[in-house]
Structure formats: C-alpha cells, structure tokens
Scaffold this motif. Structure first.
Motif, PDB file in Angstrom:
ATOM      1  N   LEU A 157       1.175  -1.325  -0.016  1.00  0.00           N
ATOM      2  CA  LEU A 157       0.189  -0.193   0.050  1.00  0.00           C
ATOM      3  C   LEU A 157       0.727   1.396   0.181  1.00  0.00           C
ATOM      4  O   LEU A 157       0.264   2.049  -0.794  1.00  0.00           O
ATOM      5  N   LEU A 158       1.968   1.208   0.667  1.00  0.00           N
ATOM      6  CA  LEU A 158       2.856   2.521   0.559  1.00  0.00           C
ATOM      7  C   LEU A 158       3.555   2.800   0.131  1.00  0.00           C
ATOM      8  O   LEU A 158       4.133   3.532  -0.117  1.00  0.00           O
ATOM      9  N   PHE A 159       4.248   2.179  -0.150  1.00  0.00           N
ATOM     10  CA  PHE A 159       5.572   1.576  -1.374  1.00  0.00           C
ATOM     11  C   PHE A 159       5.185   1.617  -3.079  1.00  0.00           C
ATOM     12  O   PHE A 159       5.943   1.607  -3.508  1.00  0.00           O
ATOM     13  N   GLN A 160       4.240   0.761  -3.006  1.00  0.00           N
ATOM     14  CA  GLN A 160       4.042  -0.039  -4.085  1.00  0.00           C
ATOM     15  C   GLN A 160       2.840   0.344  -4.935  1.00  0.00           C
ATOM     16  O   GLN A 160       2.729  -0.026  -6.371  1.00  0.00           O
ATOM     17  N   SER A 161       2.892   1.056  -3.944  1.00  0.00           N
ATOM     18  CA  SER A 161       0.520   1.239  -5.448  1.00  0.00           C
ATOM     19  C   SER A 161       0.970   2.826  -5.422  1.00  0.00           C
ATOM     20  O   SER A 161       1.841   3.983  -4.594  1.00  0.00           O
ATOM     21  N   SER A 162       0.634   3.200  -6.592  1.00  0.00           N
ATOM     22  CA  SER A 162       0.476   4.330  -6.879  1.00  0.00           C
ATOM     23  C   SER A 162      -0.380   5.798  -6.139  1.00  0.00           C
ATOM     24  O   SER A 162      -0.700   6.171  -6.293  1.00  0.00           O
ATOM     25  N   GLU A 163      -1.415   4.575  -5.701  1.00  0.00           N
ATOM     26  CA  GLU A 163      -2.526   5.712  -5.312  1.00  0.00           C
ATOM     27  C   GLU A 163      -1.472   6.319  -3.695  1.00  0.00           C
ATOM     28  O   GLU A 163      -1.138   5.719  -2.662  1.00  0.00           O
ATOM     29  N   LYS A 164      -2.074   7.488  -3.327  1.00  0.00           N
ATOM     30  CA  LYS A 164      -1.362   7.416  -2.116  1.00  0.00           C
ATOM     31  C   LYS A 164      -2.291   8.655  -1.016  1.00  0.00           C
ATOM     32  O   LYS A 164      -3.192   8.896  -1.768  1.00  0.00           O
ATOM     33  N   ASN A 165      -1.714   8.392  -0.120  1.00  0.00           N
ATOM     34  CA  ASN A 165      -2.783   8.756   1.211  1.00  0.00           C
ATOM     35  C   ASN A 165      -2.517  10.695   0.947  1.00  0.00           C
ATOM     36  O   ASN A 165      -1.424  10.812   0.635  1.00  0.00           O
ATOM     37  N   THR A 166      -3.827  11.593   1.374  1.00  0.00           N
ATOM     38  CA  THR A 166      -3.056  12.973   0.952  1.00  0.00           C
ATOM     39  C   THR A 166      -3.735  13.395   2.729  1.00  0.00           C
ATOM     40  O   THR A 166      -3.743  14.649   3.096  1.00  0.00           O
ATOM     41  N   LEU A 167      -3.976  12.613   3.569  1.00  0.00           N
ATOM     42  CA  LEU A 167      -3.279  13.127   5.061  1.00  0.00           C
ATOM     43  C   LEU A 167      -2.643  14.159   5.729  1.00  0.00           C
ATOM     44  O   LEU A 167      -1.511  13.737   4.729  1.00  0.00           O
ATOM     45  N   THR A 168      -2.604  14.455   6.053  1.00  0.00           N
ATOM     46  CA  THR A 168      -1.824  15.557   6.193  1.00  0.00           C
ATOM     47  C   THR A 168      -2.061  16.232   7.969  1.00  0.00           C
ATOM     48  O   THR A 168      -2.939  15.419   8.532  1.00  0.00           O
ATOM     49  N   ALA A 169      -0.815  16.840   8.982  1.00  0.00           N
ATOM     50  CA  ALA A 169      -0.654  16.481  10.140  1.00  0.00           C
ATOM     51  C   ALA A 169      -2.363  17.770  10.687  1.00  0.00           C
ATOM     52  O   ALA A 169      -2.890  17.507  11.818  1.00  0.00           O
ATOM     53  N   ASP A 170      -2.284  18.248   9.999  1.00  0.00           N
ATOM     54  CA  ASP A 170      -3.849  19.477  10.103  1.00  0.00           C
ATOM     55  C   ASP A 170      -4.731  19.040  10.616  1.00  0.00           C
ATOM     56  O   ASP A 170      -5.437  19.953  11.271  1.00  0.00           O
ATOM     57  N   GLN A 171      -4.936  18.150   9.931  1.00  0.00           N
ATOM     58  CA  GLN A 171      -6.475  17.214   9.820  1.00  0.00           C
ATOM     59  C   GLN A 171      -6.597  16.522  11.298  1.00  0.00           C
ATOM     60  O   GLN A 171      -8.021  16.510  11.579  1.00  0.00           O
TER      61      GLN A 171
END
Length: 412
Positions: A157-171
């Motif tokens: 999920l983190l290193f092979q998938s092209s989909e990335k999470n868009t979460l930020t610390a401010d959220q």
C-alpha cells in the motif's frame, strides 16, 4: 568594520537554521495507509522541546543514567531518520491489538546492529522480534508492529501502490504533543493527547469539570475497579470482545465493581508410597483473585440469558464461564442479569448515572502480572489510576501518575 557587517547575515543564517531544526515540520503523513481507521500522531519536535525544558529545570537528571548498558546502541546512533510526526496506525478489519508504524532509515545496516544490541532476535529475511514487537527492514524503511501479519499489505500500500494518502498533520492534531484520530470515510474524529507533569490526558473537549467531579465521587469508595456505562458506551466496548454482544443481548446498562485479594490456592497432586498405594499430596500457593459483582440490564432480560446460553457461557451450575475467575453465580431478575463472585461477595458501588471506567492501581495487580518486564512494571507502579469518562459528545481519558521528584517525561 567588515566583522560588524557579517554579524547581521550570520544572525539571519542562525535564525533560519534554528527554525528548520526546532520549528519547521513536514506535515505530510506519507506513512498512513488509505485503509487505516485509527491513527496515533506524535509531534516529535514538540515532545522533544517539552523534554528539554523539563530536563533543564531538573539538575538531578544531568548526570545521566548510571545503569545503562554500554553495549546497547543509543537511538541517535540507530540509523533511524527521526520524523517530525511519528505515525502509528490501525488497519480496518484487523484485531484491536494490531498497531503499526513506519520509519525512514539513514543506514539499514546500522539499524540492524541497533536491534541486535537491544536483544531483538532475527527471524530471517530482515525480520526481527522482541517480545510482542516485530520489525521488518524494507530497503530504506522499517515496518514496526505488534504483529507481522499486515507487513506485506502495508509494504504494498505504501511503497508499491500509485495511490497515496493525502492526510496531513493539520487534519489530525491541533495542540498537545499528539492526537488519536478515528477515521470513517471522509469523517475524522480527533482527540488531543496532552502530557503534563503527573498525568496524561486524551480528550476532545476542554470542558472536563463535570467529568473530573466523577473521579472525586468514585475515589470515596476505594474499589480497584468501578464501571458504569449506558447502552451506547456498552456497544462501543462490547465490540472489543464480541461484535454481536451488545446488539444480540440488547444490553442497555452495565455496572460493575471489583476488588483484588490475595488468597491461598490449594493444589492437589498424587504420588505413591513404597507399597504403591496412592497418596494425596496438598501444596499451597498465593494467587491474586478478584471479588466482583456485575449488573447487566436490558428491556428484555430473557434476550441476554438466551444469548449467553447460545454462546455456552452458562453451565449447569449457573456459573458464567466467560469470566475465568471462578466460582461465580449468574442469576436473572426483572431488569436483566446479576453476576457475582461467590467466594467473597461484594456490593455494587452507588449509581452515579454517569458513563465512566475507573481502574485504581494496586500492588496486588502488579504482582499478578508475571509476564511483564521489570521496566514495564516500573512504569505501571508509577500510575495512580486510569479514568475514562463520557458526557454527551465529550470524552476524556486521564492517566494519573503518583507525584515524585521527576515529571513523567523524565521518568519513562
């Protein structure tokens, strides 16, 4: 004259450097998978600043630890790239006890040596384990978890998938040294983590006065455990043990009180004499047993009884076998069920008509936890109580420590 001209640029350079070292933070949470349903976020720089300020005003810590093993490699020499925000997450549809994190490595070989110096055992293929902590080195990253079951999925999920999470610390985090966030689709519910001198607070409100008054009432009774929950809170906590319990049994109210006691336990064994006659032998050992009473209420009390019978939790002697501490007795009344330990019965504490869980620390509790390491026992022995309180949409968890010469951040 030339030296004076250099002072202003030098001050500016130092100010910029100080900003990036102490205040600038990369707020992109690139190590939280898309299927995470809970995230614990720790503001490492804020926590470090809090540690330094506490360290400065406590000279007794300046000499350092005299008991530290010189063979152990320190964290600063571990090969880890210290993150601005440590990201710890739970994946949807995994066990409640499974939590994971990912850290970047400056030097994987140096990190491997660090693990071995801390008695982590290599399981092959760059997988290490110590007690219930698993660590897998994947290139320039390390996967850390209380289980290794989800490591392949996290890596993909983190290193092979092209989909990335868009979460930020401010959220997820506004103030405090950290936060706990529960994620359900686009909805995020945040709870701040605040570390004080002698307590840790996890809450989603600053209005804790009413909940704090509950603690004062509970402490008058001096019980080890005191619980009172309405139907909504029962449903939340029942899911940790049995997903269908609250709905199937239709529990609308739960109240429990418990105390701890050290008792003599008799162990009967048999041996043979010279004439091969069987001889009974009794030995005694001291064990810790709880004395408890539980009240489970429901609009339809027969529903609880039928569900417990279906689960085979009630035996022919009307004992509730889902609780390992025997003997006990379960009985029906008009409102629901009462479960009592029978060796030394106790009474329910007064109803407060509030939602809370209160656990008081006890030397008997520590002596019964034989699987804990000495360090873990030291941490637990520092605690005075743990409290959970809920009022409407306000939630508060307070972990209260005993007062001492050092604040919590310098003890642990």
């Amino acid at each position: 004259m030339n030296k004076k001209k250099l002072i202003v640029p030098l001050i500016l350079v130092l100010a910029v450097a100080l900003y990036f070292v102490c205040f600038y933070k990369d707020k992109t949470l690139k190590f939280v998978p898309k299927n995470a349903d809970a995230v614990v976020l720790i503001d490492v720089k804020k926590l470090t600043g809090q540690y330094i300020s506490s360290f400065i005003v406590h000279p007794s810590k300046w000499s350092g630890s005299k008991t530290k093993d010189k063979k152990e490699i320190s964290l600063k020499d571990s090969g880890i790239r210290i993150p601005d925000f440590l990201q710890i997450f739970h994946l949807k549809d995994t066990r409640f006890s499974e939590w994971y994190s990912v850290v970047e490595l400056k030097d994987p070989q140096q990190f491997s040596a660090f693990l071995k110096s801390h008695q982590f055992i290599s399981k092959g293929k760059d997988l290490f384990r110590k007690d219930q902590v698993f660590i897998k080195i994947e290139g320039k990253n390390a996967l850390i978890g209380t289980s290794d079951q989800a490591f392949p999925a996290i890596n993909k999920l983190l290193f092979q998938s092209s989909e990335k999470n868009t979460l930020t610390a401010d959220q997820l985090i506004n103030h405090g040294v950290g936060s706990i966030s529960f994620i359900s689709g686009p909805k995020i519910q945040n709870f701040s983590i605040e570390l004080k001198a002698y307590e840790i607070e996890i809450k989603n409100t600053s209005e804790t006065g009413t909940l704090a008054s509950i603690i004062a009432d509970i402490q008058k009774n001096n019980h080890f455990l005191d619980v009172e929950l309405d139907a909504r809170n029962v449903k939340h906590y029942a899911r940790l043990f049995d997903k269908n319990l609250a709905d199937s049994a239709q529990i609308s109210y739960f109240k429990a009180t418990a105390d701890l006691e050290q008792v003599n336990d008799t162990i009967i064994s048999y041996e043979y004499d010279d004439n091969f006659n069987e001889v009974e032998k009794k030995t005694f050992q001291k064990i810790i047993q709880p004395n408890y009473v539980m009240d489970l209420q429901s609009p339809t009390s027969e529903k609880i009884w039928e569900y417990f019978q279906h689960k085979k939790w009630i035996n022919a002697q009307d004992q509730f076998t889902a609780i390992p501490f025997q003997p006990n007795h379960i009985a029906r009344n008009n409102d629901g069920l009462i479960i009592k330990s029978t060796r030394k019965p106790i009474h329910l504490s007064p109803k407060l008509k509030e939602n809370y869980i209160f656990i008081r620390n006890s030397p008997l509790l520590l002596s019964s936890l034989s699987t804990l390491t000495p360090k873990e026992k030291d941490v637990l022995s520092d605690l005075e109580y743990i409290f959970y309180g809920n009022k409407a949409q306000n939630y508060w968890v307070k972990i209260k420590a005993k007062k001492g010469k050092l604040p919590l951040i310098l003890r642990w």
